[in-house]
Design an enzyme around this catalytic site. Structure first.
Site, short mmCIF file in Angstrom:
data_model
loop_
_atom_site.label_atom_id
_atom_site.label_comp_id
_atom_site.label_asym_id
_atom_site.label_seq_id
_atom_site.Cartn_x
_atom_site.Cartn_y
_atom_site.Cartn_z
N ASN A 1 52.24 67.89 30.63
CA ASN A 1 51.56 68.70 31.87
C ASN A 1 52.57 69.89 32.34
OD1 ASN A 1 53.53 67.41 33.42
ND2 ASN A 1 52.39 66.57 34.78
N ASP A 2 53.67 69.92 31.43
CA ASP A 2 54.48 71.25 31.44
C ASP A 2 55.53 71.04 32.71
OD1 ASP A 2 54.91 73.62 29.98
OD2 ASP A 2 54.29 74.67 31.58
N ASN A 3 55.42 69.76 33.22
CA ASN A 3 56.49 69.61 34.05
C ASN A 3 57.83 69.18 33.55
OD1 ASN A 3 54.48 69.95 36.09
ND2 ASN A 3 54.91 67.77 37.12
N HIS B 1 73.04 93.31 38.38
CA HIS B 1 72.17 94.75 38.30
C HIS B 1 72.35 95.39 39.70
CE1 HIS B 1 69.39 97.89 36.81
NE2 HIS B 1 68.89 97.66 37.90
N LYS C 1 68.63 111.12 35.22
CA LYS C 1 67.27 110.76 34.72
C LYS C 1 66.48 110.14 35.94
CE LYS C 1 68.19 106.05 33.25
NZ LYS C 1 68.25 105.14 32.10
N ASP D 1 76.57 99.85 30.14
CA ASP D 1 75.56 99.68 31.40
C ASP D 1 75.70 97.97 31.57
OD1 ASP D 1 73.28 100.23 32.88
OD2 ASP D 1 71.96 100.77 31.25
#
Length: 332
Positions: free
Chosen positions: A53-55, A146, A210, A236
């Site tokens: 069930n994706d758990n 970031h 920019k 960056d």
């Protein structure tokens, strides 16, 4: 030169403090293993499974009682699974009577969502910080956010590492006369980082002005500084689709840059990034191993991708946290 953290750990072993335990989620186990190799400890045994069930379910396969637990999990694709797995690992560790739990998040991707810049949106960086603390994290160790102000969303201690030394040393190893080059900041937001690396290289500094039109589209307006006939070092915090990088490189080349090297902390490389880098007029694009870069991406980059190791830096930070020593000394 990086100093091994092992001597202080050996001193600690002679005391009766909490044992050092390092575990890893599924997002970047190679980095976690490299950190353990530098620390001289074994990677802890844990297992994560996904039900039909994706758990997710997390299970520690050793005792954590009174341990000083560090859980390494980077927020890379699939990000939601990575975050959920980390939350479950923190909660399970606290339930297993761990003495202290530190979430080691080399790449905190939601740091980009640090403000309410349009109506009816979530400040996701703060929400994720709340979730980590609610799960039971006593401390957070991360690298190159970031938006550095995300640090302030936490009420628990946060150690914010920088990859500047690793990036600048890499530039020096690539270009012996790096001091004659120019560090180029791709936008105003990265000028502080670029300035710090320029000081380490004793080189020039330039910046591109920019305008960001969307999450994937930017419009450059001008280059401030002189790059003609120079080796240009573009720095960056991360590369995602590489769209911004392409614009930055094209401007530098149009202004007469001789060679172009790129180095970032987080190589996310999503969507068309690898294809763009493979055809880009640069000598090399380097990123650290905060995000796992699979061999097939490196192979598809036309020999331009390089991966720099920050495991020693994380290992020393973990050792200092564990022994109660200053983390800031790693930057002196």
């Amino acid at each position: 030169m990086t100093v091994s953290p092992r001597p202080q750990l050996e001193r600690l072993a002679q005391s009766r403090r909490q044992p050092l335990l390092v575990f890893a989620g599924q997002s970047n186990r190679p980095l976690a293993q490299a950190i353990c190799d530098n620390l001289g400890v074994s990677l802890g045994h844990s297992k994560t499974e996904k039900f039909t069930n994706d758990n997710l379910i997390v299970h520690y396969e050793q005792s954590l009682r009174e341990g000083d637990v560090f859980i390494v999990q980077t927020f890379s694709t699939p990000v939601s699974d990575a975050i959920m797995e980390l939350l479950l690992m923190i909660d399970a560790a606290k339930s297993a009577s761990a003495g202290r739990v530190t979430a080691v998040i080399p790449y905190y991707s939601y740091a980009r969502s640090d403000k309410k810049d349009s109506p009816r949106i979530s400040i996701a960086a703060r929400l994720v910080a709340d979730l980590l603390q609610e799960a039971g994290a006593d401390r957070v160790l991360t690298m190159t956010l970031h938006s550095p102000q995300v640090h302030g969303y936490f009420k628990v201690p946060v150690d914010h590492l920088s990859a500047d030394r690793v990036l600048s040393q890499h530039f020096k190893s690539c270009v012996p006369n790096a001091h004659e080059g120019v560090v180029l900041a791709p936008d105003a937001g990265s000028i502080k980082r670029a300035s710090q690396i320029a000081r380490r290289l004793d080189s020039g500094l330039a910046m591109i002005d920019k305008e960001r039109l969307s999450d994937t589209e930017v419009r450059p307006r001008a280059l401030i500084g002189e790059v003609e006939g120079k080796t240009v070092f573009i720095v960056d915090d991360e590369i995602s689709t590489a769209g911004s990088l392409v614009e930055t490189v094209n401007i530098a080349r149009s202004m007469g840059a001789k060679d172009v090297y790129v180095a970032v902390t987080h190589g996310v490389y999503t969507g068309p990034a690898i294809e763009r880098i493979a055809t880009l007029d640069v000598t090399q694009v380097a990123s650290t191993n905060t995000v796992y870069v699979p061999p097939e991406k490196i192979a598809a980059s036309n020999g331009k991708l390089a991966v720099l190791d920050v495991a020693p830096l994380f290992a020393n930070a973990i050792a200092n946290i564990h022994t109660g020593e200053s983390v800031s000394t790693l930057f002196e």
